[in-house]
Scaffold this active site. Structure first.
Site, short mmCIF file in Angstrom:
data_model
loop_
_atom_site.label_atom_id
_atom_site.label_comp_id
_atom_site.label_asym_id
_atom_site.label_seq_id
_atom_site.Cartn_x
_atom_site.Cartn_y
_atom_site.Cartn_z
CB CYS A 166 59.17 6.09 33.19
SG CYS A 166 58.89 6.40 31.43
CD GLU B 185 59.03 2.79 35.77
OE1 GLU B 185 58.40 2.16 34.89
OE2 GLU B 185 59.94 3.58 35.50
#
Length: 368
Positions: free
Chosen positions: A328, A360
């Protein structure tokens, strides 16, 4: 280098839309909401390119009502989020658009009942009061919801809890000065967990366990991982959490081994394993830095916290032929590549967090 700053620098040159959320000017969460969703995706792709990651950002299947967890702060008579760029000011949230209408209704009910029952909100500066956080989680595909009331003391709040009929009503205590939305378990009504289901795999999720916050997009990410590791004999899943990836890919590989330091997450992972009647997955409680890495895995999957692998762990992983690195935080991901003896062979990006300067990324790495 900061990914958020890369995004915001480019955003200055783009025409702004009128934000949909009434809290936009106070909230520091969905700061890209005044851009069209198409432009949000373009900004994220450009920022990734500047880091050396070339991938089309896959849009989220839903950009409103997608989030499965929010932590609402109770302080100084307010119940909601912190005013952006402050730590001691909270504003009342009346309608958060990234959560479901049911969650917003629960929040309003908590606010009303807390006032009626004279339950004092915690004060983050004086440390007086009792109710500190209200954490609401929901299974997007099961419609199960959890309310976790986090208080300063163990004084019973059963009169508040009894007004709710959600699947899981929990009372936790954080009596420390640490301003965190988790605490030791005290009591519950119903179950002490909820379930979620992604493409036939059922997951048990406790109050403090991590699970991907956008289940609609998580299905796409997990499916891509599944297609990559398909046919592998043995897969190692580091930072496995509640076994999200491990259990999802189990039917296309011979064996999966998951490693996670959080005890609650491993308990949930094993419960989910039994619930799904999966026999070729094992889970171990361990700090991944201390885990005995044996070079017997076809694929090593890593999904570390935002700070990344750390140089020590990255060097330990350098002996493996293939790594699937999910992150992330693409900045720490790229930094970790400097310590890994690997090259990028495939790059994927998924918008797990619409309206925010986050993305992501999924990198398939092969040893040089």
């Amino acid at each position: 280098m900061n990914f958020k700053n890369l995004i915001l620098k480019e955003a200055k040159e783009i025409n702004k839309d009128i934000p949909k959320c009434i809290h936009f000017n106070q909230c520091g969460g969905c700061i890209l909401q005044n851009l069209s969703y198409k432009n949000q995706l373009k900004l994220k792709e450009k920022a990734l390119e500047r880091l050396g990651i070339f991938a089309k950002v896959m849009p989220s299947p839903k950009i409103w009502g997608f989030r499965n967890r929010l932590d609402f702060t109770a302080s100084k008579g307010k119940l909601g989020f912190r005013v952006k760029n402050t730590w001691d000011k909270v504003f009342d949230v009346s309608n958060c658009l990234i959560m479901s209408k049911e969650v917003n209704q629960i929040l309003e009910k908590v606010r009303f009942l807390s006032s009626e029952l004279k339950i004092p909100f915690y004060d983050v500066t004086s440390h007086e009061g009792n109710l500190r956080y209200v954490v609401i989680r929901e299974g997007k595909f099961t419609k199960e919801r959890m309310i976790n009331f986090i208080t300063k003391s163990e004084k019973s709040i059963s009169d508040l809890m009894s007004h709710f009929d959600e699947v899981s009503i929990i009372h936790s205590v954080n009596d420390s000065l640490s301003d965190i939305s988790k605490g030791r378990f005290v009591s519950y009504i119903g179950k002490n967990y909820i379930t979620e289901e992604l493409n036939g795999i059922k997951y048990i999720i406790g109050p403090n366990s991590f699970f991907q916050t956008n289940p609609y997009q998580a299905k796409k990410v997990f499916s891509k991982i599944k297609s990559i590791v398909k046919g592998s004999k043995k897969v190692l899943d580091l930072f496995c959490g509640v076994g999200g990836i491990s259990l999802y890919v189990a039917d296309v590989v011979n064996e999966v081994e998951g490693v996670e330091i959080e005890v609650e997450s491993i308990i949930n992972a094993n419960q989910s394993k039994e619930l799904n009647k999966i026999s070729n997955v094992s889970f171990e409680i361990s700090n991944v830095k201390d885990f005995n890495l044996k070079n017997i895995y076809d694929f090593v999957i890593v999904d570390p916290p935002r700070q990344g692998l750390t140089p020590t762990l990255a060097k330990k992983l350098s002996n493996f032929d293939r790594i699937l690195y999910m992150s992330c935080n693409p900045v720490s991901q790229i930094e970790d590549l400097k310590c890994l003896n690997h090259r990028i062979v495939e790059s994927y990006a998924f918008d797990m967090f619409p309206h925010t300067p986050h993305v992501e990324t999924l990198l398939v790495l092969e040893k040089k």
